[in-house]
Design an enzyme around this catalytic site. Structure first.
Site, PDB file in Angstrom:
ATOM      1  N   SER A   1      25.475 141.723  70.961  1.00 40.50           N
ATOM      2  CA  SER A   1      26.524 141.613  69.946  1.00 40.50           C
ATOM      3  C   SER A   1      27.164 142.967  69.660  1.00 40.50           C
ATOM      4  O   SER A   1      26.563 144.023  69.867  1.00 40.50           O
ATOM      5  CB  SER A   1      25.943 141.073  68.641  1.00 40.50           C
ATOM      6  OG  SER A   1      25.262 139.859  68.863  1.00 40.50           O
TER       7      SER A   1
HETATM    8  N1  SAH Z   1      20.198 139.425  69.880  1.00 38.55           N
HETATM    9  C1  SAH Z   1      20.648 139.759  71.227  1.00 38.55           C
HETATM   10  C2  SAH Z   1      21.954 139.098  71.565  1.00 38.55           C
HETATM   11  C3  SAH Z   1      21.658 137.859  72.238  1.00 38.55           C
HETATM   12  S1  SAH Z   1      22.914 136.829  72.908  1.00 38.55           S
HETATM   13  C4  SAH Z   1      20.703 141.241  71.454  1.00 38.55           C
HETATM   14  O1  SAH Z   1      20.472 142.019  70.520  1.00 38.55           O
HETATM   15  O2  SAH Z   1      20.963 141.639  72.591  1.00 38.55           O
HETATM   16  C5  SAH Z   1      22.124 135.277  72.548  1.00 38.55           C
HETATM   17  C6  SAH Z   1      20.873 134.987  73.313  1.00 38.55           C
HETATM   18  O3  SAH Z   1      20.389 133.732  72.855  1.00 38.55           O
HETATM   19  C7  SAH Z   1      21.058 134.861  74.806  1.00 38.55           C
HETATM   20  O4  SAH Z   1      20.234 135.771  75.458  1.00 38.55           O
HETATM   21  C8  SAH Z   1      20.641 133.406  75.100  1.00 38.55           C
HETATM   22  O5  SAH Z   1      19.961 133.271  76.334  1.00 38.55           O
HETATM   23  C9  SAH Z   1      19.735 133.107  73.925  1.00 38.55           C
HETATM   24  N2  SAH Z   1      19.551 131.691  73.591  1.00 38.55           N
HETATM   25  C10 SAH Z   1      20.458 130.683  73.623  1.00 38.55           C
HETATM   26  N3  SAH Z   1      19.898 129.523  73.239  1.00 38.55           N
HETATM   27  C11 SAH Z   1      18.596 129.799  72.944  1.00 38.55           C
HETATM   28  C12 SAH Z   1      17.488 129.010  72.492  1.00 38.55           C
HETATM   29  N4  SAH Z   1      17.577 127.671  72.300  1.00 38.55           N
HETATM   30  N5  SAH Z   1      16.307 129.627  72.285  1.00 38.55           N
HETATM   31  C13 SAH Z   1      16.154 130.963  72.506  1.00 38.55           C
HETATM   32  N6  SAH Z   1      17.167 131.748  72.945  1.00 38.55           N
HETATM   33  C14 SAH Z   1      18.374 131.183  73.154  1.00 38.55           C
END
Ligand code: SAH
Length: 236
Positions: free
Chosen positions: A77
């Site tokens: 993000s």
């Molecule tokens: N917080 C992260 C940003 C992540 S982007 C950072 O600091 O880099 C969102 C993430 O959520 C992605 O990696 C995606 O694979 C994950 N995601 C999507 N659906 C999910 C679920 N049901 N359970 C766990 N992770 C999930």
């Protein structure tokens, strides 16, 4: 060469190096300028080496004012959004926090600097493994990362004082609401193309919800979703 772990735990800003300079500037011009005030959040954002959470070919943009690709079609993000969501959680230091969507592990590192313990779930195993290794190298000892579908939360470790979701579901997953402590708070983007960041407080008579910001997150997927690229769990 200074090890990153020693450098991070010493609280040193590594004054003088180019990344530290960019980080101070990021906090000043992108985060404080937009109204984030919690001094502990600002300090964590000044300290955590965001450039170590992005792929090498994105490093020059690590402190820019936008999200960046981290592989597997996912993104880290925008710095302001990380700071804003973290501030909304109102962490004081003693909390146990659940994160859904570990991605690069950057948000988890920020949370780990501000709370007692972080539990983070990532549905894409390669990202979970990468984030775990990165946090290990950085000496972040109070964050645990597992690969799995965060829809179910982490019942074995529940309840949590705070829950942060960094992918957007169409509706708030009920198991996550159930895993909040009586006065717990959740920050979660909800929606499809148009999403709202919601802050949900658990109160003695239920849940109180408000929308605080229009946002754009990657979709919350479920294991086995046709378009997610995440396979179903094989039954043993
Ligand atoms: N917080 C992260 C940003 C992540 S982007 C950072 O600091 O880099 C969102 C993430 O959520 C992605 O990696 C995606 O694979 C994950 N995601 C999507 N659906 C999910 C679920 N049901 N359970 C766990 N992770 C999930």
């Amino acid at each position: 060469m200074v090890t990153v772990a020693g450098w991070l735990s010493s609280g040193c800003h590594g004054a003088g190096d180019e990344e530290s300079r960019q980080r101070l500037e990021m906090v000043r011009s992108q985060i404080e300028a937009r109204g984030v005030k919690d001094p502990r959040v600002l300090e964590a954002m000044r300290r955590i080496p965001r450039h170590l959470f992005v792929p090498d070919d994105q490093r020059a943009s690590a402190y820019s004012d936008h999200p960046l690709p981290i592989g597997s079609g996912q993104t880290i993000s925008q710095p302001y959004i990380v700071a804003f969501m973290t501030e909304q959680l109102g962490l004081k230091g003693g909390e146990r926090v659940l994160e859904i969507g570990t991605g690069s592990g950057y948000q988890a590192a920020v949370l780990a600097a501000l709370a007692r313990k972080v539990y983070s779930i990532e549905i894409r195993k390669e990202l979970a493994d990468g984030a775990r290794e990165r946090l290990g190298k950085l000496g972040v000892a109070n964050a645990e990362i597992v690969a799995g579908d965060g829809y179910r939360g982490w019942p074995e470790e529940a309840p949590f004082d705070a829950i942060i979701v960094t992918a957007a579901p169409e509706r708030v997953p009920p198991p996550l609401l159930e895993q909040l402590t009586p006065n717990g708070r959740m920050v979660i983007p909800v929606g499809g193309f148009y999403q709202e960041l919601k802050v949900i407080d658990r109160t003695p008579d239920g849940f109180r919800e408000r929308s605080v910001l229009p946002v754009r997150f990657v979709p919350f997927v479920r294991e086995g979703d046709a378009s997610s690229g995440v396979p179903s769990k094989k039954m043993p």
